[in-house]
Design an enzyme around this catalytic site. Structure first.
Site, PDB file in Angstrom:
ATOM      1  N   ARG A  23       0.910  -1.099  -0.109  1.00  0.00           N
ATOM      2  CA  ARG A  23      -0.471   0.001  -0.132  1.00  0.00           C
ATOM      3  C   ARG A  23       0.551   1.104  -0.072  1.00  0.00           C
ATOM      4  O   ARG A  23       2.392   1.260   0.499  1.00  0.00           O
ATOM      5  CB  ARG A  23      -1.105   0.363   0.988  1.00  0.00           C
ATOM      6  CG  ARG A  23      -0.885  -0.683   2.328  1.00  0.00           C
ATOM      7  CD  ARG A  23      -0.027  -0.043   3.389  1.00  0.00           C
ATOM      8  NE  ARG A  23       0.158   1.358   3.567  1.00  0.00           N
ATOM      9  CZ  ARG A  23       0.589   2.539   3.830  1.00  0.00           C
ATOM     10  NH1 ARG A  23       1.983   1.963   3.672  1.00  0.00           N
ATOM     11  NH2 ARG A  23       0.703   3.583   4.017  1.00  0.00           N
ATOM     12  N   GLY A  24      -0.097   2.953   0.210  1.00  0.00           N
ATOM     13  CA  GLY A  24       0.874   3.728  -0.010  1.00  0.00           C
ATOM     14  C   GLY A  24       0.931   4.126  -1.543  1.00  0.00           C
ATOM     15  O   GLY A  24       1.480   3.391  -2.290  1.00  0.00           O
ATOM     16  N   ALA A  25       0.821   4.981  -2.299  1.00  0.00           N
ATOM     17  CA  ALA A  25       0.661   5.580  -3.032  1.00  0.00           C
ATOM     18  C   ALA A  25       1.992   5.101  -4.562  1.00  0.00           C
ATOM     19  O   ALA A  25       1.844   4.332  -5.497  1.00  0.00           O
ATOM     20  CB  ALA A  25       0.341   7.323  -3.714  1.00  0.00           C
ATOM     21  N   ARG A  45      -7.351  -0.250  -6.808  1.00  0.00           N
ATOM     22  CA  ARG A  45      -7.847   0.993  -6.075  1.00  0.00           C
ATOM     23  C   ARG A  45      -8.338   1.877  -6.939  1.00  0.00           C
ATOM     24  O   ARG A  45      -6.758   2.634  -7.533  1.00  0.00           O
ATOM     25  CB  ARG A  45      -6.510   1.333  -4.617  1.00  0.00           C
ATOM     26  CG  ARG A  45      -6.035  -0.178  -4.215  1.00  0.00           C
ATOM     27  CD  ARG A  45      -5.666   0.025  -3.218  1.00  0.00           C
ATOM     28  NE  ARG A  45      -6.536   0.928  -1.418  1.00  0.00           N
ATOM     29  CZ  ARG A  45      -5.464   1.444  -0.746  1.00  0.00           C
ATOM     30  NH1 ARG A  45      -4.637   1.336  -0.565  1.00  0.00           N
ATOM     31  NH2 ARG A  45      -6.016   2.554   0.078  1.00  0.00           N
ATOM     32  N   GLN A  98      -2.184   2.491  10.007  1.00  0.00           N
ATOM     33  CA  GLN A  98      -0.663   2.516   8.907  1.00  0.00           C
ATOM     34  C   GLN A  98       0.026   3.672   9.924  1.00  0.00           C
ATOM     35  O   GLN A  98       1.079   3.022   9.518  1.00  0.00           O
ATOM     36  CB  GLN A  98      -0.992   3.420   7.641  1.00  0.00           C
ATOM     37  CG  GLN A  98      -1.753   2.143   6.308  1.00  0.00           C
ATOM     38  CD  GLN A  98      -3.386   2.773   6.848  1.00  0.00           C
ATOM     39  OE1 GLN A  98      -4.050   3.348   7.517  1.00  0.00           O
ATOM     40  NE2 GLN A  98      -3.564   2.716   5.779  1.00  0.00           N
ATOM     41  N   ASP A 124      -2.061  11.111  -2.136  1.00  0.00           N
ATOM     42  CA  ASP A 124      -2.290   9.704  -2.732  1.00  0.00           C
ATOM     43  C   ASP A 124      -2.767  11.008  -4.496  1.00  0.00           C
ATOM     44  O   ASP A 124      -3.099  10.536  -5.768  1.00  0.00           O
ATOM     45  CB  ASP A 124      -3.501   9.560  -2.904  1.00  0.00           C
ATOM     46  CG  ASP A 124      -3.344   7.849  -0.729  1.00  0.00           C
ATOM     47  OD1 ASP A 124      -3.169   8.917  -0.310  1.00  0.00           O
ATOM     48  OD2 ASP A 124      -2.386   7.555  -1.475  1.00  0.00           O
ATOM     49  N   ASN A 165      -5.637  12.769   0.661  1.00  0.00           N
ATOM     50  CA  ASN A 165      -4.647  11.542   1.160  1.00  0.00           C
ATOM     51  C   ASN A 165      -5.272  10.561   2.558  1.00  0.00           C
ATOM     52  O   ASN A 165      -6.747  11.406   2.631  1.00  0.00           O
ATOM     53  CB  ASN A 165      -3.263  12.945   2.172  1.00  0.00           C
ATOM     54  CG  ASN A 165      -2.321  12.061   2.533  1.00  0.00           C
ATOM     55  OD1 ASN A 165      -1.587  10.912   2.267  1.00  0.00           O
ATOM     56  ND2 ASN A 165      -2.115  12.145   4.306  1.00  0.00           N
ATOM     57  N   LYS A 166      -4.808  10.161   3.052  1.00  0.00           N
ATOM     58  CA  LYS A 166      -5.487   9.193   4.024  1.00  0.00           C
ATOM     59  C   LYS A 166      -6.517   9.718   4.746  1.00  0.00           C
ATOM     60  O   LYS A 166      -6.502  11.030   5.701  1.00  0.00           O
ATOM     61  CB  LYS A 166      -4.432   8.516   4.800  1.00  0.00           C
ATOM     62  CG  LYS A 166      -5.194   7.707   5.898  1.00  0.00           C
ATOM     63  CD  LYS A 166      -5.866   6.440   5.617  1.00  0.00           C
ATOM     64  CE  LYS A 166      -4.973   5.705   4.271  1.00  0.00           C
ATOM     65  NZ  LYS A 166      -6.283   4.750   3.464  1.00  0.00           N
TER      66      LYS A 166
HETATM   67  O1  MRU Z   1      -4.519   2.922   2.392  1.00  0.00           O
HETATM   68  P1  MRU Z   1      -3.022   3.509   2.065  1.00  0.00           P
HETATM   69  O2  MRU Z   1      -2.107   2.500   2.727  1.00  0.00           O
HETATM   70  O3  MRU Z   1      -2.613   3.160   0.490  1.00  0.00           O
HETATM   71  O4  MRU Z   1      -2.899   5.329   1.948  1.00  0.00           O
HETATM   72  C1  MRU Z   1      -1.345   5.613   1.941  1.00  0.00           C
HETATM   73  C2  MRU Z   1      -1.112   7.290   2.089  1.00  0.00           C
HETATM   74  O5  MRU Z   1      -3.012   7.413   2.276  1.00  0.00           O
HETATM   75  C3  MRU Z   1      -0.066   7.646   2.381  1.00  0.00           C
HETATM   76  O6  MRU Z   1      -0.273   8.681   2.577  1.00  0.00           O
HETATM   77  C4  MRU Z   1       0.078   8.222   0.772  1.00  0.00           C
HETATM   78  O7  MRU Z   1       0.101   7.138  -0.113  1.00  0.00           O
HETATM   79  C5  MRU Z   1       1.099   8.795   0.116  1.00  0.00           C
HETATM   80  S1  MRU Z   1       2.463   7.722   0.604  1.00  0.00           S
HETATM   81  C6  MRU Z   1       4.540   8.066   0.394  1.00  0.00           C
END
Ligand code: MRU
Length: 337
Positions: free
Chosen positions: A48-50, A83, A188, A229, A239-240
């Site tokens: 996970r993470g963009a 996603r 997270q 994101d 973002n999250k």
């Molecule tokens: O749902 P996730 O864990 O994929 O969400 C991740 C985030 O929101 C991060 O802050 C974002 O992707 C940036 S990662 C460098």
């Protein structure tokens, strides 16, 4: 020591992903041998993470090319459907699609796709180092900062975006104290950011998301820095979930709020935050914690995975090309065109 988030094993070929669902209890890996495995691992948040899901998807296309070139189109659509919010996923899939379209009949197709995926992977790490170096100058020595979710090595090919800023500041000799929001509902921050920062020897304190505003009223916070994101052309940033509330609290307490993200997180086709698709995940993520039911079965649950922070709450967007005011984000189009 921090385990690798994503490892490409070329000879197999195979994509080895750190299983982020198990951190911090155990460090284990999931091996993906097909694009379907890869798509499943993105959906169930093994990875996970963009930026990290963009890199994983690129390798997923390589796995499709290895098994059967005629499945590449299907792989591109399947991986795109995993996603919806992080634009890096679509950015990287479009890069792979271009290589495919331009070399469909070439005997070199497989190795060209593999080289492109490896380049996306390696570049991400280099870009994060640049983001870190630009952002580090914003922090004084003995800085206290807050971050949300995980925008670190675990969310990227390595080093991280927001956490990369903290790494770079520390490398330049500054003392950094970090508060990590635990980040309901998937934790997270509590599970991943705390793990990553502890393994890297940082001073990290986990707080529940609801504690951030009170913390800002009680302790001097030098900056809030999160990842992104998807950044719209006007600077609105997805973002999250919880980032928006954190930005409002920061504004209220005169704490500068920054986004640290690569240019691949900017959607130049998206005019503003209202046009950003927001993923909604299963209600069980809110209803249960660690398998234990916390919510009455008749109660409905709303579970958006991201929110949108309006541009006017963001002091600056830290990219590999420098720090930009949200209203200047569109200028980056020229650099990337
Ligand atoms: O749902 P996730 O864990 O994929 O969400 C991740 C985030 O929101 C991060 O802050 C974002 O992707 C940036 S990662 C460098």
């Amino acid at each position: 020591m921090l385990p690798e988030t994503i490892e490409w094993i070329s000879g197999a070929p195979m994509l080895r992903l750190l299983d982020q669902r198990k951190i911090p209890v155990s460090v284990s890996f999931v091996d993906c041998r097909s694009y379907e495995d890869t798509a499943g691992a993105i959906e169930n948040m093994t990875v996970r993470g963009a930026p990290a899901i963009g890199v994983a998807a690129a390798y997923g296309v390589v796995l499709a090319a290895h098994s059967d070139i005629s499945t590449i189109d299907k792989a591109l659509s399947r991986l795109s459907a995993t996603r919806p919010t992080a634009v890096n996923l679509f950015w990287s899939i479009e890069k792979m699609r271009s290589v495919f379209n331009e070399n469909k009949n070439s005997p070199e197709l497989y190795s060209l796709l593999e080289s492109e995926a490896i380049m996306i992977d390696r570049e991400d790490r280099d870009i994060n180092k640049k983001i870190g170096a630009h952002g580090a100058v914003l922090l004084p020595d003995k800085a206290t900062v807050i971050t949300h979710c995980n925008a670190g090595a675990l969310a990227t090919s390595g080093y991280g975006t927001a956490l990369g800023v903290f790494r770079s500041a520390r490398d330049s000799g500054k003392d950094i104290k970090i508060y990590a929001d635990e980040t309901r509902p998937r934790f997270q921050g509590g599970r991943l950011t705390a793990f990553e920062l502890c393994e890297d020897g940082f001073d990290v304190t986990v707080i529940c998301d609801s504690m951030a505003a009170f913390l800002m009223s009680r302790e001097k916070i030098d900056a809030v820095i999160t990842g992104a994101d998807r950044i719209a052309l006007n600077g609105d940033t997805a973002n999250k979930i919880g980032t928006y509330g954190l930005a409002i609290s920061a504004k209220s307490h005169n704490v500068p709020f920054y986004i640290a993200a690569p240019i691949s997180s900017i959607d130049f086709n998206c005019p503003n935050g209202d046009s950003i698709p927001i993923e909604e995940r299963d209600h069980s993520e809110v209803r249960k914690v660690g398998g234990e039911i916390l919510v009455h079965e008749d109660a409905k649950v709303w579970n958006p995975a991201f929110d949108v922070t309006p541009a006017d709450l963001i002091r600056g967007i830290i990219t590999e090309e420098g720090i930009f005011e949200p209203s200047d984000i569109k200028k980056l189009h020229k650099i990337t065109a």
